[in-house]
Motif scaffolding. Sequence first.
Motif, PDB file in Angstrom:
ATOM      1  N   ALA A 132       0.825  -1.213   0.000  1.00 11.89           N
ATOM      2  CA  ALA A 132       0.000   0.000   0.000  1.00 11.89           C
ATOM      3  C   ALA A 132       0.862   1.267   0.000  1.00 11.89           C
ATOM      4  CB  ALA A 132      -0.953  -0.003   1.194  1.00 11.89           C
ATOM      5  N   ILE A 133       1.783   1.321  -0.971  1.00 12.39           N
ATOM      6  CA  ILE A 133       2.673   2.487  -1.106  1.00 12.39           C
ATOM      7  C   ILE A 133       1.837   3.692  -1.556  1.00 12.39           C
ATOM      8  CG2 ILE A 133       4.627   3.423  -2.431  1.00 12.39           C
ATOM      9  CD1 ILE A 133       5.451   1.223  -0.410  1.00 12.39           C
ATOM     10  N   ASP A 134       2.016   4.825  -0.868  1.00 11.49           N
ATOM     11  CA  ASP A 134       1.256   6.028  -1.221  1.00 11.49           C
ATOM     12  C   ASP A 134       1.837   6.739  -2.433  1.00 11.49           C
ATOM     13  OD1 ASP A 134      -0.793   6.358   0.996  1.00 11.49           O
ATOM     14  OD2 ASP A 134       1.044   6.028   2.140  1.00 11.49           O
ATOM     15  N   LEU A 135       3.170   6.713  -2.528  1.00 10.54           N
ATOM     16  CA  LEU A 135       3.807   7.423  -3.644  1.00 10.54           C
ATOM     17  C   LEU A 135       5.139   6.760  -3.972  1.00 10.54           C
ATOM     18  CD1 LEU A 135       3.841  10.033  -5.499  1.00 10.54           C
ATOM     19  CD2 LEU A 135       5.290  11.027  -3.743  1.00 10.54           C
ATOM     20  N   THR A 136       5.378   6.552  -5.271  1.00  9.78           N
ATOM     21  CA  THR A 136       6.659   6.002  -5.717  1.00  9.78           C
ATOM     22  C   THR A 136       7.414   7.088  -6.478  1.00  9.78           C
ATOM     23  OG1 THR A 136       5.756   3.774  -5.833  1.00  9.78           O
ATOM     24  CG2 THR A 136       7.743   4.183  -7.139  1.00  9.78           C
ATOM     25  N   VAL A 137       8.715   7.179  -6.240  1.00  6.76           N
ATOM     26  CA  VAL A 137       9.561   8.163  -6.919  1.00  6.76           C
ATOM     27  C   VAL A 137      10.629   7.398  -7.692  1.00  6.76           C
ATOM     28  CG1 VAL A 137      11.097  10.145  -6.600  1.00  6.76           C
ATOM     29  CG2 VAL A 137       9.182   9.785  -5.015  1.00  6.76           C
ATOM     30  N   VAL A 138      10.749   7.700  -8.974  1.00  8.49           N
ATOM     31  CA  VAL A 138      11.686   6.940  -9.802  1.00  8.49           C
ATOM     32  C   VAL A 138      12.989   7.715  -9.999  1.00  8.49           C
ATOM     33  CG1 VAL A 138      11.962   5.632 -11.943  1.00  8.49           C
ATOM     34  CG2 VAL A 138       9.663   6.109 -11.060  1.00  8.49           C
ATOM     35  N   GLY A 139      14.112   7.100  -9.699  1.00 13.27           N
ATOM     36  CA  GLY A 139      15.418   7.709  -9.893  1.00 13.27           C
ATOM     37  C   GLY A 139      15.982   7.493 -11.291  1.00 13.27           C
ATOM     38  N   PRO A 140      16.315   6.264 -11.657  1.00 18.96           N
ATOM     39  CA  PRO A 140      17.111   6.033 -12.873  1.00 18.96           C
ATOM     40  C   PRO A 140      16.315   6.037 -14.177  1.00 18.96           C
ATOM     41  CG  PRO A 140      17.142   4.121 -11.390  1.00 18.96           C
ATOM     42  CD  PRO A 140      16.109   5.045 -10.883  1.00 18.96           C
ATOM     43  N   GLU A 141      17.000   6.475 -15.235  1.00 14.14           N
ATOM     44  CA  GLU A 141      16.380   6.525 -16.557  1.00 14.14           C
ATOM     45  C   GLU A 141      16.021   5.139 -17.081  1.00 14.14           C
ATOM     46  OE1 GLU A 141      19.344   7.510 -15.640  1.00 14.14           O
ATOM     47  OE2 GLU A 141      20.930   6.959 -17.050  1.00 14.14           O
ATOM     48  N   VAL A 142      16.811   4.120 -16.689  1.00 10.23           N
ATOM     49  CA  VAL A 142      16.513   2.774 -17.211  1.00 10.23           C
ATOM     50  C   VAL A 142      15.150   2.280 -16.736  1.00 10.23           C
ATOM     51  CG1 VAL A 142      18.849   1.925 -17.696  1.00 10.23           C
ATOM     52  CG2 VAL A 142      17.941   1.759 -15.364  1.00 10.23           C
ATOM     53  N   ALA A 143      14.772   2.665 -15.503  1.00 11.40           N
ATOM     54  CA  ALA A 143      13.458   2.262 -14.976  1.00 11.40           C
ATOM     55  C   ALA A 143      12.351   2.986 -15.750  1.00 11.40           C
ATOM     56  CB  ALA A 143      13.371   2.589 -13.485  1.00 11.40           C
TER      57      ALA A 143
ATOM     58  N   THR B 129       5.891  14.543 -17.145  1.00  8.94           N
ATOM     59  CA  THR B 129       5.664  14.789 -15.717  1.00  8.94           C
ATOM     60  C   THR B 129       6.850  14.199 -14.970  1.00  8.94           C
ATOM     61  OG1 THR B 129       4.423  12.741 -15.563  1.00  8.94           O
ATOM     62  CG2 THR B 129       3.130  14.746 -15.727  1.00  8.94           C
ATOM     63  N   GLY B 130       7.452  14.998 -14.124  1.00  9.24           N
ATOM     64  CA  GLY B 130       8.620  14.510 -13.384  1.00  9.24           C
ATOM     65  C   GLY B 130       9.685  15.577 -13.358  1.00  9.24           C
ATOM     66  N   VAL B 131      10.957  15.153 -13.355  1.00  4.98           N
ATOM     67  CA  VAL B 131      12.059  16.122 -13.403  1.00  4.98           C
ATOM     68  C   VAL B 131      12.598  16.151 -14.829  1.00  4.98           C
ATOM     69  CG1 VAL B 131      14.424  16.641 -12.666  1.00  4.98           C
ATOM     70  CG2 VAL B 131      12.737  15.872 -10.998  1.00  4.98           C
ATOM     71  N   LEU B 132      12.515  17.322 -15.446  1.00 13.72           N
ATOM     72  CA  LEU B 132      13.167  17.515 -16.739  1.00 13.72           C
ATOM     73  C   LEU B 132      14.490  18.215 -16.457  1.00 13.72           C
ATOM     74  CD1 LEU B 132      13.065  17.256 -19.826  1.00 13.72           C
ATOM     75  CD2 LEU B 132      11.961  19.498 -19.897  1.00 13.72           C
TER      76      LEU B 132
ATOM     77  N   ASN C 111      17.766  15.245 -19.865  1.00 14.92           N
ATOM     78  CA  ASN C 111      17.562  13.994 -19.156  1.00 14.92           C
ATOM     79  C   ASN C 111      16.146  14.006 -18.596  1.00 14.92           C
ATOM     80  OD1 ASN C 111      20.177  13.022 -19.620  1.00 14.92           O
ATOM     81  ND2 ASN C 111      20.972  14.142 -17.862  1.00 14.92           N
ATOM     82  N   CYS C 112      15.615  12.809 -18.375  1.00 18.50           N
ATOM     83  CA  CYS C 112      14.201  12.708 -17.980  1.00 18.50           C
ATOM     84  C   CYS C 112      14.062  12.450 -16.480  1.00 18.50           C
ATOM     85  CB  CYS C 112      13.538  11.595 -18.776  1.00 18.50           C
ATOM     86  SG  CYS C 112      14.265   9.971 -18.508  1.00 18.50           S
ATOM     87  N   ARG C 113      15.079  12.871 -15.698  1.00 15.36           N
ATOM     88  CA  ARG C 113      15.143  12.487 -14.278  1.00 15.36           C
ATOM     89  C   ARG C 113      16.117  13.406 -13.568  1.00 15.36           C
ATOM     90  NH1 ARG C 113      20.480  11.596 -14.677  1.00 15.36           N
ATOM     91  NH2 ARG C 113      21.026  11.031 -16.795  1.00 15.36           N
ATOM     92  N   PHE C 114      16.193  13.251 -12.249  1.00 15.66           N
ATOM     93  CA  PHE C 114      17.182  13.986 -11.463  1.00 15.66           C
ATOM     94  C   PHE C 114      18.598  13.622 -11.950  1.00 15.66           C
ATOM     95  CE2 PHE C 114      13.899  13.976  -7.986  1.00 15.66           C
ATOM     96  CZ  PHE C 114      13.958  15.316  -7.628  1.00 15.66           C
TER      97      PHE C 114
END
Length: 443
Positions: free
Chosen positions: A90-101, A291-294, A311-314
């Motif tokens: 029951a994760i409320d929010l997921t944050v994605v780091g790597p571009e491969v994901a 949507t996310g970090v550009l 890049n499409c991420r931090f």
Amino acid sequence: MEAILALHGIFQDEKTMGKTVDITSLCMKKVLVIGGGGREHAIVDAVSRSPQVGKIYCAPGNAGISAQAECVAIKDTDVEALKAFALENAIDLTVVGPEVALAAGVVDAFKAAGLRIFGPSKAAATIEASKDFAKQLMAKYNIPTAAFETFEDYYAALEYVKKGSFPVVLKYDGLAAGKGVVIPETLEEAEETLKDMLLDDKFGKGKVVVEEFLTGPEFSFMCFVDGKEVYPMTLSQDHKRAYEGDKGPNTGGMGAYSPVPLITDEDMDFSLEKVMKPTAAAMVAEGCPFTGVLYGGLMKTPHGPKVIEFNCRFGDPETEVVLPRLATDIYDIFSAVADHTPMPQIEWKKEVTMGFVMASKGYPGDYEKGYEIMLPESLSDVAIYHMGTSLKDGKYYTSGGRVLMVVGFGADLQEAHDKALAAVESIGCENLFYRRDIGWRVL
Ligand code: AMP
Ligand code: GLY
């Protein structure tokens, strides 16, 4: 009395046998961070400062992250296992780091399952996954960038390079962990690189973007983006080359600092209004809203800021110097983007940061793992983000190319530099190297 306790989220009942239970902790959010490097360590660290968050998981995480989050042994590209974990817990929010994901479609899969997630769709992540897509987009929407031409054929690429000047920039059109860009000074070198990329498929089967060589200081402009809405972060500067004096091969990044005094408010305005906002709008117009970090990798050329890459991420190591300076609750920021709701005012601390990457000898080429790392007991005004470490019997060992990002804090960049460097020098490990000249442009 009970009413007052309830107001504070505290109540007693028979089941708790008179013990006080804080019900606010029951409503605290559960966050999953995907990835296992220094960037994810900094994200976990920032999330841990949110008073709304009660539990953080990180998949797969690393030895350093395990002090702040529960690490789960799921690969960052194993979309099905990540989704199953988020649903079960029951994760409320997921944050994605790597571009491969992201390129593996983790955001699309989570959304289809009704899960809240921060990051771009697979389609929007193409802005990083394909250099050619990003260049075509910039050409179509007049976003300032270096002149270019894309090739699939080795002989056609070589002919084009022969007609141009040197140095020339050759970019493999796909994800290559920061190693897919080569800048040959001579025709012989260019020939060899084109052969690697187009005839021998050393990075995989793909195209090559041949680009005009630009000059000027680079800076990293990361923005929180929700469709057309763009919310800038404070600026940072990476150091891409492996060795001091900006020599040696390109790496994922050897050190960073924030803010970047040589970028003026005017440059920043231009970069926001003429680069980041038009790019976000272009992605909407192309049917793949971001949507996310550009992340805009920009260069301040004699003709103004131009895009080197998106890049499409931090960024990593930029995140490790930017997020510690964030004064706003990051859970609110991630939520505003994930839910498409109004963004809170984003505030930054006055304190500045500078960080040194400690990497395994041989990186970005081949390197050995498994060397013990001796970390100092306590450090003031320093944060150590783990990029590639493992833990065995209470001892840390190297387990990646980039191993640690050591960040110093200070009232100015010199102070932050001195704090970080002193900490780096106090870390014991026989197989690590680092650049001592991080911040040379501004110190
Ligand atoms: P990229 O992966 O596209 O960011 O490229 C890696 C590094 O290569 C950049 O950070 C720059 O230092 C350098 N680079 C890339 N494109 C250019 C260019 N057009 N002119 C000069 N340097 C470049
Ligand atoms: N430090 C550059 C990147 O994250 O791609």
